[in-house]
Design a protein around this motif. Structure first.
Motif, PDB file in Angstrom:
ATOM      1  N   ASP A 268      -9.521  22.553  -1.428  1.00  0.00           N
ATOM      2  CA  ASP A 268     -10.808  22.399  -0.753  1.00  0.00           C
ATOM      3  C   ASP A 268     -11.584  21.152  -1.148  1.00  0.00           C
ATOM      4  OD1 ASP A 268     -10.402  24.641   0.695  1.00  0.00           O
ATOM      5  OD2 ASP A 268     -11.535  25.968  -0.638  1.00  0.00           O
ATOM      6  N   ARG A 269     -11.304  20.632  -2.327  1.00  0.00           N
ATOM      7  CA  ARG A 269     -12.083  19.462  -2.753  1.00  0.00           C
ATOM      8  C   ARG A 269     -11.337  18.137  -2.557  1.00  0.00           C
ATOM      9  NH1 ARG A 269     -11.296  21.428  -8.758  1.00  0.00           N
ATOM     10  NH2 ARG A 269      -9.636  20.035  -9.493  1.00  0.00           N
ATOM     11  N   LEU A 270     -10.134  18.168  -2.005  1.00  0.00           N
ATOM     12  CA  LEU A 270      -9.348  16.934  -1.901  1.00  0.00           C
ATOM     13  C   LEU A 270      -9.963  15.939  -0.917  1.00  0.00           C
ATOM     14  CD1 LEU A 270      -5.690  18.287  -1.939  1.00  0.00           C
ATOM     15  CD2 LEU A 270      -7.044  17.380  -3.848  1.00  0.00           C
ATOM     16  N   VAL A 271      -9.746  14.676  -1.208  1.00  0.00           N
ATOM     17  CA  VAL A 271     -10.295  13.592  -0.393  1.00  0.00           C
ATOM     18  C   VAL A 271      -9.153  12.838   0.295  1.00  0.00           C
ATOM     19  CG1 VAL A 271     -11.547  11.395  -0.505  1.00  0.00           C
ATOM     20  CG2 VAL A 271     -12.238  13.300  -1.979  1.00  0.00           C
ATOM     21  N   HIS A 272      -9.390  12.495   1.565  1.00  0.00           N
ATOM     22  CA  HIS A 272      -8.464  11.662   2.328  1.00  0.00           C
ATOM     23  C   HIS A 272      -9.106  10.280   2.418  1.00  0.00           C
ATOM     24  CE1 HIS A 272      -5.950  11.245   6.326  1.00  0.00           C
ATOM     25  NE2 HIS A 272      -5.476  10.512   5.333  1.00  0.00           N
TER      26      HIS A 272
ATOM     27  N   ARG B 112      -1.282  11.199   1.771  1.00  0.00           N
ATOM     28  CA  ARG B 112      -1.905  11.178   0.438  1.00  0.00           C
ATOM     29  C   ARG B 112      -3.242  11.922   0.435  1.00  0.00           C
ATOM     30  NH1 ARG B 112      -2.593   5.658  -2.435  1.00  0.00           N
ATOM     31  NH2 ARG B 112      -3.103   5.090  -0.285  1.00  0.00           N
ATOM     32  N   ARG B 113      -3.510  12.649  -0.627  1.00  0.00           N
ATOM     33  CA  ARG B 113      -4.819  13.259  -0.860  1.00  0.00           C
ATOM     34  C   ARG B 113      -5.154  13.058  -2.334  1.00  0.00           C
ATOM     35  NH1 ARG B 113      -3.993  13.349   3.745  1.00  0.00           N
ATOM     36  NH2 ARG B 113      -4.391  14.976   5.313  1.00  0.00           N
TER      37      ARG B 113
ATOM     38  N   PRO C 258       0.831  -1.199   0.000  1.00  0.00           N
ATOM     39  CA  PRO C 258       0.000   0.000   0.000  1.00  0.00           C
ATOM     40  C   PRO C 258       0.869   1.254   0.000  1.00  0.00           C
ATOM     41  CG  PRO C 258      -0.109  -1.129   2.129  1.00  0.00           C
ATOM     42  CD  PRO C 258       0.540  -2.067   1.153  1.00  0.00           C
ATOM     43  N   ALA C 259       0.495   2.199  -0.845  1.00  0.00           N
ATOM     44  CA  ALA C 259       1.163   3.506  -0.922  1.00  0.00           C
ATOM     45  C   ALA C 259       2.582   3.429  -1.487  1.00  0.00           C
ATOM     46  CB  ALA C 259       1.151   4.248   0.419  1.00  0.00           C
TER      47      ALA C 259
END
Ligand code: AP5
Ligand code: ZN
Length: 206
Positions: free
Chosen positions: A147-151, A124-125, A9-10
């Protein structure tokens, strides 16, 4: 060709896939992306998969194997070649590929030390509009998208460590299926340096 990209992962699989897609034109099929899309849209598959994913566990193979086989049979894959990311990740999934007669021509195995993976995962985003993968420190997002980034829900340290443990448990049962076509890639360098190694391995395919 059918190329598999594997690694913990990652490790940077998605990051490398963007670069590979741009240069080689392969179709990128990520089972993680497909599952996240299903969770977001509240499909039956998404409802079944959500809990496993959030905990960092694997979803049961029967939820994903037929879906991948169908996708690999579609015309765009046959025309352009395919980059399979996140599958197979358990020995039964590797066996299902063999049983279906799916011949993997290259198995890229990217590795990075565990502590670095935790740092990469936690920072990460994702940009849900463009699909771009950012990192707060290593690939800072431009101000207008912040503002729209997701975690991701599984990018918490505990879930990352769980995913890591599962990966390390499973990988030794998967690699033997592909031993003739494995290329081990050191994923610790900068994304472009890693891509240099990936590209050298893919160029040898042609
Ligand atoms: P999946 O989406 O496949 O997740 P994963 O394997 O854990 O891999 P990631 O997507 O987390 O990492 P990545 O290697 O793509 O790294 P990235 O490029 O984003 O699966 C998620 C879940 O779905 C699973 O846990 C499971 O529940 C389920 N699932 C999926 N497939 C399944 C299957 N076949 N069977 C059963 N269950 C399944 O990079 C990470 C970060 O690092 C980013 O911030 C990036 O900017 C940064 N970065 C990248 N490269 C570098 C670099 N070289 N240097 C510094 N930073 C970097
Ligand atoms: Zn990914």
């Amino acid at each position: 060709p059918l190329v598999v990209i594997a690694g913990p992962p990652a490790a940077g699989k998605g990051t490398q896939c963007e670069k590979i897609k741009a240069k080689y034109g392969y179709v990128h099929i990520s089972t993680g992306d497909i599952l996240r899309e299903n969770v977001k849209n509240g499909t039956e598959l998404g409802k079944k998969a959500e809990g496993f994913m959030k905990a960092g566990a694997l979803v049961p193979s029967e939820l994903i194997v037929d879906l991948v086989k169908d996708r690999l049979g579609q015309d765009d894959v046959k025309e352009k070649g395919c980059l399979l990311d996140g599958f197979p990740r358990a020995p039964d999934q590797a066996q299902a590929m063999v049983d279906a007669g799916l011949k993997v021509e290259k198995f890229l195995l990217i590795d990075v030390p565990d502590e670095e993976l935790v740092v990469r995962g936690c920072g990460r985003r994702l940009d849900p509009e463009t699909g771009e993968i950012y990192h707060l420190k290593f690939k800072p997002p431009p101000a207008e998208v912040v503002d729209r980034l997701v975690h991701r829900s599984d990018d918490q340290e505990e879930a990352i460590r769980n995913r890591l443990k599962i990966y390390r448990d499973q990988v030794n049962g998967i690699v033997p299926f592909f031993k003739d076509v494995v290329s081990e890639i050191d994923g610790t360098g900068k994304p472009d340096d890693v891509f240099g190694l990936v590209g050298a391995s893919l160029d040898a395919l042609k």
